[in-house]
Design a protein around this motif. Structure first.
Motif, PDB file in Angstrom:
ATOM      1  N   SER A 176      -0.315 -28.884 -37.134  1.00  0.00           N
ATOM      2  CA  SER A 176       0.507 -29.275 -35.980  1.00  0.00           C
ATOM      3  C   SER A 176      -0.372 -29.681 -34.799  1.00  0.00           C
ATOM      4  O   SER A 176      -0.076 -30.659 -34.097  1.00  0.00           O
ATOM      5  CB  SER A 176       1.448 -28.136 -35.575  1.00  0.00           C
ATOM      6  OG  SER A 176       0.762 -27.065 -34.965  1.00  0.00           O
ATOM      7  N   ALA A 177      -1.453 -28.940 -34.571  1.00  0.00           N
ATOM      8  CA  ALA A 177      -2.360 -29.292 -33.470  1.00  0.00           C
ATOM      9  C   ALA A 177      -2.994 -30.654 -33.713  1.00  0.00           C
ATOM     10  O   ALA A 177      -3.079 -31.488 -32.796  1.00  0.00           O
ATOM     11  CB  ALA A 177      -3.443 -28.212 -33.335  1.00  0.00           C
ATOM     12  N   SER A 178      -3.435 -30.911 -34.941  1.00  0.00           N
ATOM     13  CA  SER A 178      -4.052 -32.198 -35.265  1.00  0.00           C
ATOM     14  C   SER A 178      -3.050 -33.336 -35.130  1.00  0.00           C
ATOM     15  O   SER A 178      -3.374 -34.418 -34.619  1.00  0.00           O
ATOM     16  CB  SER A 178      -4.616 -32.164 -36.687  1.00  0.00           C
ATOM     17  OG  SER A 178      -5.660 -31.214 -36.804  1.00  0.00           O
ATOM     18  N   THR A 179      -1.823 -33.116 -35.586  1.00  0.00           N
ATOM     19  CA  THR A 179      -0.798 -34.153 -35.505  1.00  0.00           C
ATOM     20  C   THR A 179      -0.497 -34.511 -34.057  1.00  0.00           C
ATOM     21  O   THR A 179      -0.342 -35.691 -33.708  1.00  0.00           O
ATOM     22  CB  THR A 179       0.490 -33.688 -36.209  1.00  0.00           C
ATOM     23  OG1 THR A 179       0.201 -33.406 -37.571  1.00  0.00           O
ATOM     24  CG2 THR A 179       1.563 -34.756 -36.139  1.00  0.00           C
ATOM     25  N   LEU A 180      -0.418 -33.516 -33.191  1.00  0.00           N
ATOM     26  CA  LEU A 180      -0.150 -33.792 -31.780  1.00  0.00           C
ATOM     27  C   LEU A 180      -1.310 -34.526 -31.120  1.00  0.00           C
ATOM     28  O   LEU A 180      -1.106 -35.307 -30.183  1.00  0.00           O
ATOM     29  CB  LEU A 180       0.168 -32.491 -31.037  1.00  0.00           C
ATOM     30  CG  LEU A 180       1.579 -31.951 -31.308  1.00  0.00           C
ATOM     31  CD1 LEU A 180       1.714 -30.514 -30.836  1.00  0.00           C
ATOM     32  CD2 LEU A 180       2.641 -32.829 -30.629  1.00  0.00           C
ATOM     33  N   MET A 181      -2.541 -34.303 -31.592  1.00  0.00           N
ATOM     34  CA  MET A 181      -3.668 -35.100 -31.100  1.00  0.00           C
ATOM     35  C   MET A 181      -3.483 -36.571 -31.483  1.00  0.00           C
ATOM     36  O   MET A 181      -3.689 -37.478 -30.669  1.00  0.00           O
ATOM     37  CB  MET A 181      -4.984 -34.572 -31.686  1.00  0.00           C
ATOM     38  CG  MET A 181      -5.428 -33.228 -31.176  1.00  0.00           C
ATOM     39  SD  MET A 181      -7.062 -32.799 -31.861  1.00  0.00           S
ATOM     40  CE  MET A 181      -7.101 -31.040 -31.556  1.00  0.00           C
ATOM     41  N   VAL A 182      -3.101 -36.809 -32.740  1.00  0.00           N
ATOM     42  CA  VAL A 182      -2.847 -38.177 -33.204  1.00  0.00           C
ATOM     43  C   VAL A 182      -1.734 -38.814 -32.369  1.00  0.00           C
ATOM     44  O   VAL A 182      -1.842 -39.973 -31.941  1.00  0.00           O
ATOM     45  CB  VAL A 182      -2.470 -38.181 -34.701  1.00  0.00           C
ATOM     46  CG1 VAL A 182      -2.066 -39.576 -35.155  1.00  0.00           C
ATOM     47  CG2 VAL A 182      -3.624 -37.664 -35.548  1.00  0.00           C
ATOM     48  N   MET A 222      -1.388 -25.593 -28.944  1.00  0.00           N
ATOM     49  CA  MET A 222      -1.516 -25.197 -30.346  1.00  0.00           C
ATOM     50  C   MET A 222      -2.974 -25.180 -30.785  1.00  0.00           C
ATOM     51  O   MET A 222      -3.361 -24.376 -31.643  1.00  0.00           O
ATOM     52  CB  MET A 222      -0.702 -26.128 -31.237  1.00  0.00           C
ATOM     53  CG  MET A 222       0.806 -25.995 -31.056  1.00  0.00           C
ATOM     54  SD  MET A 222       1.410 -24.283 -31.105  1.00  0.00           S
ATOM     55  CE  MET A 222       0.884 -23.773 -32.750  1.00  0.00           C
ATOM     56  N   THR A 223      -3.804 -26.042 -30.217  1.00  0.00           N
ATOM     57  CA  THR A 223      -5.241 -25.991 -30.509  1.00  0.00           C
ATOM     58  C   THR A 223      -5.819 -24.661 -30.049  1.00  0.00           C
ATOM     59  O   THR A 223      -6.618 -24.025 -30.759  1.00  0.00           O
ATOM     60  CB  THR A 223      -5.970 -27.156 -29.804  1.00  0.00           C
ATOM     61  OG1 THR A 223      -5.436 -28.398 -30.274  1.00  0.00           O
ATOM     62  CG2 THR A 223      -7.475 -27.110 -30.083  1.00  0.00           C
ATOM     63  N   PHE A 224      -5.416 -24.220 -28.855  1.00  0.00           N
ATOM     64  CA  PHE A 224      -5.866 -22.921 -28.350  1.00  0.00           C
ATOM     65  C   PHE A 224      -5.356 -21.792 -29.236  1.00  0.00           C
ATOM     66  O   PHE A 224      -6.092 -20.841 -29.549  1.00  0.00           O
ATOM     67  CB  PHE A 224      -5.364 -22.722 -26.919  1.00  0.00           C
ATOM     68  CG  PHE A 224      -5.773 -21.413 -26.304  1.00  0.00           C
ATOM     69  CD1 PHE A 224      -7.032 -21.250 -25.766  1.00  0.00           C
ATOM     70  CD2 PHE A 224      -4.892 -20.337 -26.285  1.00  0.00           C
ATOM     71  CE1 PHE A 224      -7.423 -20.031 -25.211  1.00  0.00           C
ATOM     72  CE2 PHE A 224      -5.264 -19.120 -25.742  1.00  0.00           C
ATOM     73  CZ  PHE A 224      -6.532 -18.968 -25.203  1.00  0.00           C
ATOM     74  N   VAL A 225      -4.105 -21.892 -29.675  1.00  0.00           N
ATOM     75  CA  VAL A 225      -3.509 -20.861 -30.526  1.00  0.00           C
ATOM     76  C   VAL A 225      -4.286 -20.717 -31.832  1.00  0.00           C
ATOM     77  O   VAL A 225      -4.711 -19.618 -32.217  1.00  0.00           O
ATOM     78  CB  VAL A 225      -2.031 -21.180 -30.812  1.00  0.00           C
ATOM     79  CG1 VAL A 225      -1.510 -20.358 -31.995  1.00  0.00           C
ATOM     80  CG2 VAL A 225      -1.176 -20.878 -29.581  1.00  0.00           C
ATOM     81  N   VAL A 226      -4.489 -21.824 -32.545  1.00  0.00           N
ATOM     82  CA  VAL A 226      -5.109 -21.714 -33.873  1.00  0.00           C
ATOM     83  C   VAL A 226      -6.588 -21.378 -33.777  1.00  0.00           C
ATOM     84  O   VAL A 226      -7.108 -20.617 -34.611  1.00  0.00           O
ATOM     85  CB  VAL A 226      -4.895 -23.002 -34.706  1.00  0.00           C
ATOM     86  CG1 VAL A 226      -3.424 -23.194 -35.008  1.00  0.00           C
ATOM     87  CG2 VAL A 226      -5.456 -24.228 -34.013  1.00  0.00           C
ATOM     88  N   SER A 227      -7.273 -21.907 -32.767  1.00  0.00           N
ATOM     89  CA  SER A 227      -8.697 -21.595 -32.657  1.00  0.00           C
ATOM     90  C   SER A 227      -8.906 -20.139 -32.256  1.00  0.00           C
ATOM     91  O   SER A 227      -9.783 -19.453 -32.806  1.00  0.00           O
ATOM     92  CB  SER A 227      -9.390 -22.539 -31.660  1.00  0.00           C
ATOM     93  OG  SER A 227      -8.744 -22.525 -30.407  1.00  0.00           O
TER      94      SER A 227
END
Length: 485
Positions: free
Chosen positions: A402-408, A430-435
């Motif tokens: 989800s984080a990668s998709t939102l970057m795209v 979400m990047t902060f959440v997963v990392s």
């Protein structure tokens, strides 16, 4: 009780307000959709709007908004406002923009869109990650409904019942993957959709009646607090546990299926944003069921979420209607598993540049996928713990996606001259959440998957720096001049 009903109302209002804003930013028009421009009678087939909406809902609403939220409600009443906020500003935006991107890109899958936005090297790693995640999804969504079928027949429950159910479910997945989208999925989904709506509405009605009579069922009673997740931080753990009820990267792998059958771009908001809002309502219903059941039967907080699910349906609806509702949950799993396998075939075909018009070509791509899923399914049944690990890594990987998709999505929006904040902010969250989850996670933390086991404050600090760097990279890429997809 206020947060429960208020959250459902907020989801409905969010669709008509924030959803309309996102639609204006995307600027749909009357250009021919891929269904007409590339019609092949297999994957590119125009379907009615109502059928596309049902397909999208049943594709994305797997067991996450049921099993995930029954587990996640152990974080407390805060789930009742986090779910709608996450859906409106995160999950529904993610689904709508990703789906619209695919619609504009000839029904392209995520790896192709990632290559255009984030570069070839990121896209190659991303493609492998997506395909591995889809394999996990198919295995999970064979395992869960097969176990639920087994649970419906306690008098005959045995390993044989599980494997018989698993074989029938997986055979259906294979057939639905190989045949044209309008021949199997397009015909059987209206029936599945009716089961889902009946089960969900019946549960909402029964729960509402009991909660009005006893508002304490949706509160953190003393017995409930005793079983809550006290040793897991809400950020990041809640957003990984409720993997699909708030936001889900898996949804973006399903969007191209409907992008190839949509008749006009003007149906995108209802089909993509709207169906995520409906999933949010489903998640709220099951979060309410989870809290009510845990207040009524506190001992269930120490047992698997499926036990609370079965107990809740029988308590609120009785044996017969409760059985129908469990069947509707089985439908949720099956209708995500079949299109996960289909999406896996399409992604692999796009990566290898193999045409899918011929049945033989589709079959040859599916054979190794079938073997891999059978292997994962066999492994997941060896011990109770192995399936738990399968689910945990699926949930973790889902939010990386989800984080990668939102970057795209952010790069795509910026290159079209649209303000990036609507996708950048949830993407960076979400990047902060997963990392931070990867940095903090460890089996010593109530059975979390393996991570680096750093102190939570240290994990937050490193994740914050990493998130800032990712935001800078995305903004730089979004500012580059390139041909718009």
């Amino acid at each position: 009780m206020f947060w429960f009903f208020g959250g459902i109302l907020a989801l409905i209002v969010g669709y008509f307000t924030y959803g309309r804003l996102i639609e204006r930013l995307l600027r749909p028009d009357d250009r021919p959709t891929p269904a007409y421009a590339l019609g092949d009678g297999v994957d590119y087939v125009p379907l009615p709007m109502w059928k596309n909406m049902l397909i999208q809902l049943l594709n994305i609403a797997g067991v996450g908004p049921v099993i995930g939220v029954i587990i996640g409600i152990k974080f407390g009443v805060k789930c009742f406002w986090i779910i709608p906020l996450g859906c409106i500003f995160g999950g529904a935006v993610h689904d709508c923009v990703a789906g619209f991107m695919s619609l504009r890109a000839r029904g392209g899958n995520l790896p192709a869109l990632t290559r255009w936005s984030l570069g070839r090297w990121y896209a190659q790693a991303y493609s492998v990650f997506v395909m591995v995640l889809l394999l996990l999804v198919v295995a999970v969504f064979v395992n869960v409904p097969a176990h639920l079928v087994e649970g419906l027949m306690p008098q005959t429950a045995s390993l044989g019942v599980f494997w018989a159910a698993a074989a029938v479910i997986f055979l259906y997945y294979i057939v639905a993957t190989l045949f044209p989208v309008d021949k199997i999925i397009g015909r059987i989904y209206p029936f599945f959709g009716a089961l889902l709506l009946i089960g969900s509405l019946a549960m909402l009605g029964a729960l509402s009646c009991e909660v009005v009579a006893n508002p304490a069922l949706l509160s953190e009673t003393e017995a409930f607090r005793a079983g809550m997740f006290h040793d897991q931080p809400v950020i990041p753990c809640l957003f990984v546990t409720i993997a699909c009820g708030i936001i889900s990267g898996f949804h973006a792998t399903q969007s191209p299926i409907v992008a190839r059958t949509m008749q006009t771009e003007r149906q995108a908001r209802a089909t993509y944003y709207g169906m995520m809002i409906v999933e949010g309502v489903i998640a709220m219903i099951w979060a309410g069921v989870g809290m009510a059941v845990y207040n009524l039967f506190p001992e269930l907080m120490a047992k698997p979420a499926t036990a609370a699910l079965v107990t809740g349906t029988r308590h609120f609806l009785g044996s017969w209607m409760g059985g129908v509702t469990v069947v509707s949950v089985i439908v949720l799993a099956i209708t995500s598993g079949d299109t996960a396998l289909r999406s896996l075939r399409l992604t692999l075909a796009e990566t290898l540049r193999v045409g899918q018009g011929a049945f033989y070509a589709r079959l040859m791509l599916c054979l190794p996928l079938i073997a891999a899923v059978v292997g994962l399914l066999w492994w997941s049944t060896q011990r109770a713990e192995t399936f738990e690990w399968l689910w945990k890594y699926f949930a973790w990987g889902n939010q990386v996606l989800s984080a990668s998709t939102l970057m795209v999505c952010t790069v795509w929006m910026m290159r079209r001259g649209v303000a990036p904040w609507f996708t950048l902010l949830p993407g960076m969250f979400m990047t902060f959440v997963v990392s931070s989850f990867i940095l903090w996670s460890d089996p010593s933390h109530a059975g979390c998957p393996y991570g680096l086991n750093l102190p939570i404050r240290t994990a937050y600090a490193i994740a914050g720096v990493f998130t800032f760097l990712c935001a800078a990279m995305v903004i730089r890429l979004g500012g580059e001049k390139t041909e718009t997809v």
